[in-house]
Design a protein around this motif. Structure first.
Motif, PDB file in Angstrom:
ATOM      1  N   VAL A   6       0.843  -1.197   0.000  1.00  0.00           N
ATOM      2  CA  VAL A   6       0.000   0.000   0.000  1.00  0.00           C
ATOM      3  C   VAL A   6       0.877   1.246   0.000  1.00  0.00           C
ATOM      4  CG1 VAL A   6      -1.733   1.314   1.266  1.00  0.00           C
ATOM      5  CG2 VAL A   6      -1.937  -1.173   1.107  1.00  0.00           C
ATOM      6  N   ASP A   7       1.908   1.249   0.832  1.00  0.00           N
ATOM      7  CA  ASP A   7       2.799   2.411   0.883  1.00  0.00           C
ATOM      8  C   ASP A   7       3.502   2.636  -0.451  1.00  0.00           C
ATOM      9  OD1 ASP A   7       2.152   3.067   3.490  1.00  0.00           O
ATOM     10  OD2 ASP A   7       3.852   1.975   4.358  1.00  0.00           O
ATOM     11  N   ALA A   8       3.982   1.566  -1.068  1.00  0.00           N
ATOM     12  CA  ALA A   8       4.654   1.697  -2.365  1.00  0.00           C
ATOM     13  C   ALA A   8       3.682   2.221  -3.427  1.00  0.00           C
ATOM     14  CB  ALA A   8       5.246   0.358  -2.797  1.00  0.00           C
ATOM     15  N   MET A   9       2.449   1.726  -3.387  1.00  0.00           N
ATOM     16  CA  MET A   9       1.437   2.185  -4.351  1.00  0.00           C
ATOM     17  C   MET A   9       1.121   3.665  -4.133  1.00  0.00           C
ATOM     18  SD  MET A   9       0.553  -0.393  -6.383  1.00  0.00           S
ATOM     19  CE  MET A   9      -1.083  -0.012  -7.000  1.00  0.00           C
ATOM     20  N   LYS A  10       0.989   4.077  -2.882  1.00  0.00           N
ATOM     21  CA  LYS A  10       0.716   5.491  -2.574  1.00  0.00           C
ATOM     22  C   LYS A  10       1.875   6.376  -3.019  1.00  0.00           C
ATOM     23  CE  LYS A  10      -2.390   5.028   1.397  1.00  0.00           C
ATOM     24  NZ  LYS A  10      -2.521   5.243   2.859  1.00  0.00           N
ATOM     25  N   ASN A  11       3.094   5.934  -2.758  1.00  0.00           N
ATOM     26  CA  ASN A  11       4.261   6.711  -3.153  1.00  0.00           C
ATOM     27  C   ASN A  11       4.369   6.852  -4.658  1.00  0.00           C
ATOM     28  OD1 ASN A  11       5.116   7.165  -0.516  1.00  0.00           O
ATOM     29  ND2 ASN A  11       6.469   5.385  -0.497  1.00  0.00           N
ATOM     30  N   LYS A  12       4.028   5.796  -5.372  1.00  0.00           N
ATOM     31  CA  LYS A  12       4.185   5.806  -6.836  1.00  0.00           C
ATOM     32  C   LYS A  12       3.044   6.527  -7.547  1.00  0.00           C
ATOM     33  CE  LYS A  12       5.381   2.807 -10.671  1.00  0.00           C
ATOM     34  NZ  LYS A  12       6.378   3.727 -11.187  1.00  0.00           N
ATOM     35  N   PHE A  13       1.811   6.305  -7.104  1.00  0.00           N
ATOM     36  CA  PHE A  13       0.662   6.824  -7.849  1.00  0.00           C
ATOM     37  C   PHE A  13      -0.139   7.882  -7.111  1.00  0.00           C
ATOM     38  CE2 PHE A  13       1.218   2.335  -9.253  1.00  0.00           C
ATOM     39  CZ  PHE A  13       1.759   2.628 -10.492  1.00  0.00           C
ATOM     40  N   GLY A  14       0.030   7.979  -5.828  1.00  0.00           N
ATOM     41  CA  GLY A  14      -0.729   8.940  -5.043  1.00  0.00           C
ATOM     42  C   GLY A  14      -2.052   8.353  -4.571  1.00  0.00           C
ATOM     43  N   GLU A  15      -2.478   8.814  -3.411  1.00  0.00           N
ATOM     44  CA  GLU A  15      -3.703   8.288  -2.813  1.00  0.00           C
ATOM     45  C   GLU A  15      -4.929   8.582  -3.667  1.00  0.00           C
ATOM     46  OE1 GLU A  15      -5.984   8.201   1.495  1.00  0.00           O
ATOM     47  OE2 GLU A  15      -4.005   9.097   1.332  1.00  0.00           O
ATOM     48  N   GLN A  16      -4.969   9.749  -4.287  1.00  0.00           N
ATOM     49  CA  GLN A  16      -6.147  10.124  -5.089  1.00  0.00           C
ATOM     50  C   GLN A  16      -6.364   9.165  -6.257  1.00  0.00           C
ATOM     51  OE1 GLN A  16      -8.360  12.445  -4.155  1.00  0.00           O
ATOM     52  NE2 GLN A  16      -9.597  11.685  -5.841  1.00  0.00           N
ATOM     53  N   GLU A  17      -5.283   8.787  -6.933  1.00  0.00           N
ATOM     54  CA  GLU A  17      -5.436   7.844  -8.043  1.00  0.00           C
ATOM     55  C   GLU A  17      -5.884   6.474  -7.548  1.00  0.00           C
ATOM     56  OE1 GLU A  17      -3.142   5.751 -11.774  1.00  0.00           O
ATOM     57  OE2 GLU A  17      -2.324   7.610 -10.957  1.00  0.00           O
TER      58      GLU A  17
END
Length: 142
Positions: A6-17
């Motif tokens: 989840v953290d890697a996904m948030k860092n890469k794409f942002g929470e909004q996406e």
């Protein structure tokens, strides 16, 4: 193994996406649908394992950052529920990531950045046998 988190996904794409990708059913929560995101990440992580595990012993001692990047691209693709156009960046990143994984599994790319001796390629039972052939040019040598 866990590559996409989840953290890697948030860092890469942002929470909004991630909200846009996963919060797609009414009533909208305006938050990441963790069930949908975890499902996409599990699928991506297992696919990375399938490719990497065909060449390297799992679990890897060190996870190269580019494998995290690849897994996040795959998870993002799996989180999309609608059709993607041919030129969609999500689809393009997915296809590039799959090509990279294929190259890793074939030994065309290595998992660079791992300390020497760690994450070594899996040893196979391929054996090469050399046999002495005919001597067409005569007896004892040149």
């Amino acid at each position: 193994m866990t590559y996409a988190t989840v953290d890697a996904m948030k860092n890469k794409f942002g929470e909004q996406e991630l909200i846009q990708l996963t919060d797609i059913e009414e009533p909208y929560q305006y938050a990441i649908n963790m069930t949908r995101l975890n499902s996409a990440m599990n699928e991506a992580n297992s696919e990375v394992d399938a490719y990497v595990g065909s060449r390297y012993s799992l679990p890897l001692q060190v996870i190269p950052p580019f494998l995290v990047n690849i897994a996040c691209n795959l998870a993002r693709y799996y989180a999309v529920t609608g059709d993607l156009t041919e030129n969609d960046p999500i689809k393009a990143r997915y296809e590039t990531s799959i090509k990279t994984l294929h190259k890793i599994s074939k030994g065309e790319l290595t998992l660079g950045g791992s300390p020497a001796g760690e994450s070594a390629p899996v040893q196979t039972a391929n054996t090469v046998v050399f046999a002495r052939g005919r001597r067409d040019f005569g007896g004892s040598g040149w």
